[in-house]
Write a protein that holds these residues in place. Structure first.
Motif, PDB file in Angstrom:
ATOM      1  N   PRO A 139       0.836  -1.215   0.000  1.00  0.00           N
ATOM      2  CA  PRO A 139       0.000   0.000   0.000  1.00  0.00           C
ATOM      3  C   PRO A 139       0.867   1.261   0.000  1.00  0.00           C
ATOM      4  CG  PRO A 139      -0.054  -1.079   2.164  1.00  0.00           C
ATOM      5  CD  PRO A 139       0.909  -1.849   1.314  1.00  0.00           C
ATOM      6  N   MET A 166       0.870   5.874  -0.901  1.00  0.00           N
ATOM      7  CA  MET A 166       0.110   7.078  -1.239  1.00  0.00           C
ATOM      8  C   MET A 166       0.684   7.731  -2.504  1.00  0.00           C
ATOM      9  SD  MET A 166      -1.209   8.719   2.280  1.00  0.00           S
ATOM     10  CE  MET A 166       0.287   9.508   2.770  1.00  0.00           C
ATOM     11  N   HIS A 197       9.676   3.127  -2.084  1.00  0.00           N
ATOM     12  CA  HIS A 197       8.474   2.368  -2.452  1.00  0.00           C
ATOM     13  C   HIS A 197       8.845   1.197  -3.356  1.00  0.00           C
ATOM     14  CE1 HIS A 197       6.562   6.523  -1.970  1.00  0.00           C
ATOM     15  NE2 HIS A 197       5.874   5.786  -1.115  1.00  0.00           N
ATOM     16  N   LEU A 212       9.986  -1.970  -1.848  1.00  0.00           N
ATOM     17  CA  LEU A 212       8.913  -2.825  -1.312  1.00  0.00           C
ATOM     18  C   LEU A 212       8.292  -3.653  -2.442  1.00  0.00           C
ATOM     19  CD1 LEU A 212       6.899  -0.418   1.083  1.00  0.00           C
ATOM     20  CD2 LEU A 212       9.086  -1.490   1.455  1.00  0.00           C
ATOM     21  N   TYR A 232      -0.005  17.263  -0.680  1.00  0.00           N
ATOM     22  CA  TYR A 232       0.702  15.984  -0.830  1.00  0.00           C
ATOM     23  C   TYR A 232       0.960  15.736  -2.322  1.00  0.00           C
ATOM     24  CZ  TYR A 232       2.410  11.469   0.482  1.00  0.00           C
ATOM     25  OH  TYR A 232       3.237  10.398   0.701  1.00  0.00           O
ATOM     26  N   TYR A 282       3.916  -5.597   2.617  1.00  0.00           N
ATOM     27  CA  TYR A 282       5.249  -4.982   2.706  1.00  0.00           C
ATOM     28  C   TYR A 282       5.105  -3.522   3.123  1.00  0.00           C
ATOM     29  CZ  TYR A 282       6.394  -9.276   0.442  1.00  0.00           C
ATOM     30  OH  TYR A 282       6.523 -10.612   0.193  1.00  0.00           O
ATOM     31  N   GLY A 332       7.401  -0.110   5.088  1.00  0.00           N
ATOM     32  CA  GLY A 332       8.766   0.377   5.271  1.00  0.00           C
ATOM     33  C   GLY A 332       9.071   0.736   6.725  1.00  0.00           C
ATOM     34  N   ASP A 362       8.400   4.246   8.378  1.00  0.00           N
ATOM     35  CA  ASP A 362       7.250   4.545   9.248  1.00  0.00           C
ATOM     36  C   ASP A 362       7.191   3.454  10.319  1.00  0.00           C
ATOM     37  OD1 ASP A 362       5.780   6.843   7.738  1.00  0.00           O
ATOM     38  OD2 ASP A 362       6.364   5.404   6.213  1.00  0.00           O
ATOM     39  N   ILE A 391      14.969   1.134   5.392  1.00  0.00           N
ATOM     40  CA  ILE A 391      14.809   2.504   4.875  1.00  0.00           C
ATOM     41  C   ILE A 391      15.799   2.732   3.725  1.00  0.00           C
ATOM     42  CG2 ILE A 391      14.966   4.972   5.435  1.00  0.00           C
ATOM     43  CD1 ILE A 391      14.400   4.251   8.360  1.00  0.00           C
ATOM     44  N   ILE A 392      15.289   3.216   2.618  1.00  0.00           N
ATOM     45  CA  ILE A 392      16.165   3.579   1.492  1.00  0.00           C
ATOM     46  C   ILE A 392      16.459   5.076   1.615  1.00  0.00           C
ATOM     47  CG2 ILE A 392      16.418   3.615  -1.020  1.00  0.00           C
ATOM     48  CD1 ILE A 392      16.169   0.770   0.146  1.00  0.00           C
ATOM     49  N   MET A 424      14.454   8.672   1.930  1.00  0.00           N
ATOM     50  CA  MET A 424      13.573   9.033   0.806  1.00  0.00           C
ATOM     51  C   MET A 424      12.147   9.162   1.300  1.00  0.00           C
ATOM     52  SD  MET A 424      14.948   6.962  -2.444  1.00  0.00           S
ATOM     53  CE  MET A 424      16.646   7.161  -2.956  1.00  0.00           C
TER      54      MET A 424
HETATM   55  P1  AMP Z   1       3.688   6.240   1.751  1.00  0.00           P
HETATM   56  O1  AMP Z   1       3.432   6.331   0.285  1.00  0.00           O
HETATM   57  O2  AMP Z   1       4.495   7.347   2.307  1.00  0.00           O
HETATM   58  O3  AMP Z   1       2.418   5.960   2.539  1.00  0.00           O
HETATM   59  O4  AMP Z   1       4.589   4.956   1.942  1.00  0.00           O
HETATM   60  C1  AMP Z   1       4.180   3.699   1.472  1.00  0.00           C
HETATM   61  C2  AMP Z   1       5.111   2.657   2.048  1.00  0.00           C
HETATM   62  O5  AMP Z   1       6.446   2.925   1.612  1.00  0.00           O
HETATM   63  C3  AMP Z   1       5.134   2.689   3.590  1.00  0.00           C
HETATM   64  O6  AMP Z   1       5.152   1.360   4.070  1.00  0.00           O
HETATM   65  C4  AMP Z   1       6.421   3.414   3.878  1.00  0.00           C
HETATM   66  O7  AMP Z   1       6.987   3.084   5.136  1.00  0.00           O
HETATM   67  C5  AMP Z   1       7.297   2.939   2.742  1.00  0.00           C
HETATM   68  N1  AMP Z   1       8.410   3.868   2.534  1.00  0.00           N
HETATM   69  C6  AMP Z   1       8.337   5.222   2.423  1.00  0.00           C
HETATM   70  N2  AMP Z   1       9.571   5.751   2.318  1.00  0.00           N
HETATM   71  C7  AMP Z   1      10.446   4.726   2.370  1.00  0.00           C
HETATM   72  C8  AMP Z   1      11.869   4.621   2.317  1.00  0.00           C
HETATM   73  N3  AMP Z   1      12.647   5.686   2.197  1.00  0.00           N
HETATM   74  N4  AMP Z   1      12.422   3.394   2.391  1.00  0.00           N
HETATM   75  C9  AMP Z   1      11.648   2.287   2.511  1.00  0.00           C
HETATM   76  N5  AMP Z   1      10.303   2.312   2.580  1.00  0.00           N
HETATM   77  C10 AMP Z   1       9.703   3.515   2.506  1.00  0.00           C
END
Ligand code: AMP
Length: 292
Positions: free
Chosen positions: A38, A40, A47, A50, A81, A155, A157, A160, A185-186, A194
């Motif tokens: 999932p 956003m 992303h 994952l 956003y 999956y 990240g 969060d 975390i990347i 990121m």
């Molecule tokens: P978001 O689009 O911000 O809701 O993130 C979607 C998924 O991507 C979440 O599980 C985040 O934790 C993961 N995510 C966001 N940034 C990173 C990153 N830099 N490294 C790894 N996973 C990430």
């Protein structure tokens, strides 16, 4: 249901816009291992890492992109956003994602939900304490997506970290038969984690923002060299003051599993150092996990 418009990349990626159509479409994959990511949107390499993890372990990978209004406690953050759907579609298709769920608002929320979630002590700290209602919105949308997609594996990240703990709790308490995976975390070359929100930073702010990761590493180094939590946190706050104009919300050392603040470090235990605050008008978070 539509097929991606760029057939050169997307011969196999299907884009679906309503829950009803997705449920119908996924019936053909019912006995397959299905991985779900999932998001956003405004996708970056975090992303995509994952997506890669899901592609490796599953026969089918579904990604969702939905900027979920119920998890934003600040409407201007929701409005601002970043949304880059065309680029996201191309990135996902190129990566080999099988299905993109791009639901409309009406498809996810037919009405204002009456359901509310409580995660006890877990939601009373850090993001939960600073963003009222945030995890309620996260749990609501993630439960909806789990019910629609019925994934074998999901999956999320470590970026969060508290969200990961919340989702693991949700999976346990609602008896979802889902394997939870937390991915590392990347970061950018300078250490900045990121994030889709980084698109709202200027180039000089992106450079300045490397101080966040550096402050986490400094806290860890000072803790491992025997400083108390207060001393280590104070030194890192001083470092931040000198290196970035950051409006700090919190810099906390916590038990990596419960995310509750701790008084001292014990050998062999896992801890998380978490930071959040504003660089200009952009809210940034980061964390590192380490063994004491
Ligand atoms: P978001 O689009 O911000 O809701 O993130 C979607 C998924 O991507 C979440 O599980 C985040 O934790 C993961 N995510 C966001 N940034 C990173 C990153 N830099 N490294 C790894 N996973 C990430």
């Amino acid at each position: 249901m539509i097929y991606c418009e760029k057939p050169i990349y997307c011969w196999a990626m299907v884009i679906i816009e309503t829950a009803k159509e997705l449920i119908e479409y996924l019936k053909i994959y019912r006995n397959k291992e299905l991985g779900f990511v999932p998001t956003m949107g405004a996708l970056h390499n975090g992303h995509l890492s994952l997506i890669d993890a899901s592609l490796q372990a599953n026969e089918i990978t579904v990604c969702s992109i939905f900027v979920n209004p119920t998890q934003f406690n600040d409407t201007s953050d929701f409005d601002k956003y970043p949304r880059n759907f065309d680029k996201d579609i191309a990135l996902l298709a190129e990566r080999g994602c099988d299905v993109l769920f791009l639901p409309t608002l009406e498809s996810m929320y037919q009405r204002e939900s009456l359901l509310s979630f409580s995660f006890g002590a877990l939601e009373c700290v850090m993001e939960g304490a600073h963003r009222a209602g945030h995890f309620n919105g996260v749990a609501l949308i993630v439960s909806k997506l789990f019910n629609i997609i019925k994934p074998s594996r999901v999956y999320f990240g470590q970026k969060d970290l508290q969200q990961c703990a919340i989702i693991q709790s949700l999976i346990k308490d609602l008896s979802y038969d889902i394997e939870f995976n937390m991915c590392p975390i990347i970061r950018e070359g300078n250490g900045l984690a990121m994030s889709s929100r980084n698109q709202r930073l200027s180039e000089s702010e992106k450079e300045e923002a490397k101080a966040l990761f550096a402050s986490l590493e400094l806290t860890k180094t000072n803790l491992l060299s025997g400083k108390s939590i207060k001393e280590a946190v104070d030194l890192s706050k001083e470092y931040l003051k000198n290196n970035i104009s950051f409006e700090l919300e919190y810099l906390e050392v916590a038990n990596a599993e419960t995310l509750q603040e701790i008084d001292s470090i014990e050998q062999g235990q896992e801890y998380a150092i978490c930071i959040a605050g504003f660089l200009g008008r952009v809210r940034l978070i980061d964390n590192i996990v380490f063994v004491g």
